[in-house]
Write an enzyme that holds these catalytic residues in place. Structure first.
Site, PDB file in Angstrom:
ATOM      1  N   ALA A 260       9.816  -0.225   4.447  1.00  0.00           N
ATOM      2  CA  ALA A 260       9.801   0.694   3.553  1.00  0.00           C
ATOM      3  C   ALA A 260       8.561   1.628   3.787  1.00  0.00           C
ATOM      4  CB  ALA A 260       9.579  -0.124   2.137  1.00  0.00           C
TER       5      ALA A 260
ATOM      6  N   ASP B 185      -2.008  -2.450  10.529  1.00  0.00           N
ATOM      7  CA  ASP B 185      -2.637  -2.361   9.059  1.00  0.00           C
ATOM      8  C   ASP B 185      -3.111  -3.706   8.344  1.00  0.00           C
ATOM      9  OD1 ASP B 185      -1.625   0.328   8.834  1.00  0.00           O
ATOM     10  OD2 ASP B 185       0.568  -0.224   8.057  1.00  0.00           O
TER      11      ASP B 185
ATOM     12  N   LYS C  53       0.813  -1.333  -0.078  1.00  0.00           N
ATOM     13  CA  LYS C  53      -0.095   0.118   0.275  1.00  0.00           C
ATOM     14  C   LYS C  53       0.947   1.543  -0.036  1.00  0.00           C
ATOM     15  CE  LYS C  53       1.072   1.298   4.235  1.00  0.00           C
ATOM     16  NZ  LYS C  53       1.534   2.389   4.930  1.00  0.00           N
TER      17      LYS C  53
ATOM     18  N   SER D 211       2.783  -6.574   7.017  1.00  0.00           N
ATOM     19  CA  SER D 211       1.349  -6.852   7.177  1.00  0.00           C
ATOM     20  C   SER D 211       0.542  -7.352   6.188  1.00  0.00           C
ATOM     21  CB  SER D 211       0.925  -5.162   7.664  1.00  0.00           C
ATOM     22  OG  SER D 211       1.429  -4.688   8.489  1.00  0.00           O
TER      23      SER D 211
ATOM     24  N   GLY E  33       4.668  -4.134   3.852  1.00  0.00           N
ATOM     25  CA  GLY E  33       4.853  -5.534   3.149  1.00  0.00           C
ATOM     26  C   GLY E  33       4.647  -6.625   4.378  1.00  0.00           C
TER      27      GLY E  33
HETATM   28  P1  ATP Z   1       4.274  -0.754   7.739  1.00  0.00           P
HETATM   29  O1  ATP Z   1       4.090   0.277   6.548  1.00  0.00           O
HETATM   30  O2  ATP Z   1       3.216  -1.265   8.107  1.00  0.00           O
HETATM   31  O3  ATP Z   1       4.977   0.119   8.809  1.00  0.00           O
HETATM   32  P2  ATP Z   1       6.898  -1.470   6.598  1.00  0.00           P
HETATM   33  O4  ATP Z   1       6.566  -1.772   5.110  1.00  0.00           O
HETATM   34  O5  ATP Z   1       7.588  -0.374   7.104  1.00  0.00           O
HETATM   35  O6  ATP Z   1       5.652  -1.741   7.144  1.00  0.00           O
HETATM   36  P3  ATP Z   1       7.793  -4.096   6.727  1.00  0.00           P
HETATM   37  O7  ATP Z   1       8.310  -4.424   5.532  1.00  0.00           O
HETATM   38  O8  ATP Z   1       6.591  -4.777   7.237  1.00  0.00           O
HETATM   39  O9  ATP Z   1       7.827  -2.516   7.231  1.00  0.00           O
HETATM   40  O10 ATP Z   1       9.042  -4.716   7.567  1.00  0.00           O
HETATM   41  C1  ATP Z   1       9.077  -4.091   8.987  1.00  0.00           C
HETATM   42  C2  ATP Z   1      10.060  -5.112   9.738  1.00  0.00           C
HETATM   43  O11 ATP Z   1       9.685  -6.434  10.008  1.00  0.00           O
HETATM   44  C3  ATP Z   1      11.471  -5.454   9.093  1.00  0.00           C
HETATM   45  O12 ATP Z   1      12.454  -5.073  10.037  1.00  0.00           O
HETATM   46  C4  ATP Z   1      11.344  -6.784   8.775  1.00  0.00           C
HETATM   47  O13 ATP Z   1      12.637  -7.534   9.026  1.00  0.00           O
HETATM   48  C5  ATP Z   1      10.112  -7.586   9.912  1.00  0.00           C
HETATM   49  N1  ATP Z   1       9.442  -8.564   9.166  1.00  0.00           N
HETATM   50  C6  ATP Z   1       9.244  -9.735   9.806  1.00  0.00           C
HETATM   51  N2  ATP Z   1       8.479 -10.179   8.916  1.00  0.00           N
HETATM   52  C7  ATP Z   1       8.399  -9.666   7.849  1.00  0.00           C
HETATM   53  C8  ATP Z   1       7.823 -10.232   6.481  1.00  0.00           C
HETATM   54  N3  ATP Z   1       7.220 -11.137   6.343  1.00  0.00           N
HETATM   55  N4  ATP Z   1       7.995  -9.388   5.417  1.00  0.00           N
HETATM   56  C9  ATP Z   1       8.675  -8.075   5.646  1.00  0.00           C
HETATM   57  N5  ATP Z   1       9.247  -7.659   6.866  1.00  0.00           N
HETATM   58  C10 ATP Z   1       9.065  -8.522   8.084  1.00  0.00           C
END
Ligand code: ATP
EC number: 2.7.1.148
Length: 293
Positions: free
Chosen positions: A98, A137, A11, A104, A102
């Site tokens: 990011a 999320d 998203k 979630s 990802g």
């Molecule tokens: P949000 O936008 O919900 O804050 P994000 O995109 O910032 O999520 P994610 O990619 O979900 O962040 O990753 C956040 C942390 O979760 C990372 O440090 C990663 O190592 C850990 N993590 C655990 N499981 C996963 C997974 N299946 N995919 C991605 N990251 C994961």
């Protein structure tokens, strides 16, 4: 059913306002979520033995109990006293940590997938309730599309989203941003500009993409951009190449640009690829988790 294949979509946020903080530490938000057609592929397969096994092509995510996908499977396994094992393979395409949800969305896909594989018969709202225990999320990621997210992100109202004709260029710089730290560093009394979500929603309904682009606000951007020059640098490449608007997604560090002209978006992509590896040109999607194959 022995195995299932799922798409787990990322998203972006077209706005984020933070209104306060609950006693349990969660922030109260008012934000517009938009699913994009950038997705991870997950394959869930039944295996012999009473355990959960995670595999992935990515070196950036844990393959043990710390993976949110493990937690999602474990919650269902315990709640329904399931004695079967599963292997979950995650083909990562969404940049990690990011600001694109990802993890979630992977968790959302596992809830939807295991509901089928283990024949649990849970409704979408029951899956969302369980998803909320994994992350704010996750409920949105189950249904996806476009929504106003309130509360801690779980109170969802469907809205008319970005047209699929809009070109969305996302760029994730190679820096690590902690979502927790960004929220903690936000001084709510010092926020310069807040989004007017009602007006943004009305403009989305009228496909007035120009208004949306000129009025998108993410209150978390000030925090992340004050620490990392890359945020403004990427935005300036987007705008120089005639993006209608550009903003940071989530707590960052991904920055997206919206273009009505695909040629301009391709030019911006080429320019960003000189300095950044993770640059994707996609469209919006009205789907969240998708079962395929
Ligand atoms: P949000 O936008 O919900 O804050 P994000 O995109 O910032 O999520 P994610 O990619 O979900 O962040 O990753 C956040 C942390 O979760 C990372 O440090 C990663 O190592 C850990 N993590 C655990 N499981 C996963 C997974 N299946 N995919 C991605 N990251 C994961």
């Amino acid at each position: 059913m022995n195995s299932i294949d799922l798409k787990s979509r990322a998203k972006i946020n077209l706005s984020i306002d933070v209104l306060g903080k609950r006693d349990d530490g969660y922030h109260i938000v008012d934000m517009i979520m938009q699913t994009i057609d950038l997705y991870d592929n997950l394959k869930i397969t039944k295996i012999d033995g009473d355990f959960i096994k995670i595999k992935s092509n990515s070196k950036d995510i844990p393959l043990n109990q710390n993976n949110i996908v493990y937690k999602a499977a474990d919650i269902l396994k315990k709640r329904f006293n399931i004695k079967d094992g599963v292997e979950i393979y995650i083909q990562k395409n969404i940049p990690v940590a990011a600001g694109m949800a990802g993890g979630s969305s992977n968790a959302a896909a596992v809830l939807v997938g295991l509901n089928k594989v283990w024949n649990l018969g849970l409704s979408e709202s029951q899956l969302k309730e369980i998803g909320l225990q994994l992350g704010a999320d996750v409920p949105f990621c189950i249904t996806g599309g476009s929504a106003l997210a309130q509360g801690i992100g779980e109170e969802l109202t469907n809205i008319h989203g970005l047209s699929e004709n809009v070109n969305i260029l996302v760029c994730k710089p190679d820096i690590f941003v902690s979502t927790k730290e960004v929220y903690q560093s936000l001084d709510m009394n010092k926020v310069q500009k807040r989004p007017k979500n009602k007006k943004l929603i009305e403009s989305l309904k009228n496909d007035d993409i120009k208004y949306v682009c000129e009025n998108m606000v993410n209150v978390l951007e000030e925090v992340t951009a004050s620490k990392y020059k890359e945020i403004k640098q990427i935005e300036s490449v987007m705008m120089k190449n005639k993006a209608l608007g550009s903003m940071m997604s989530g707590s960052g560090p991904t920055v997206f640009g919206l273009f009505d002209n695909k040629e301009y978006a391709i030019k911006a992509k080429e320019e960003l690829l000189i300095n950044y590896n993770q640059v994707y040109l996609v469209n919006s999607s009205n789907k969240g988790v998708e079962i395929y194959g």
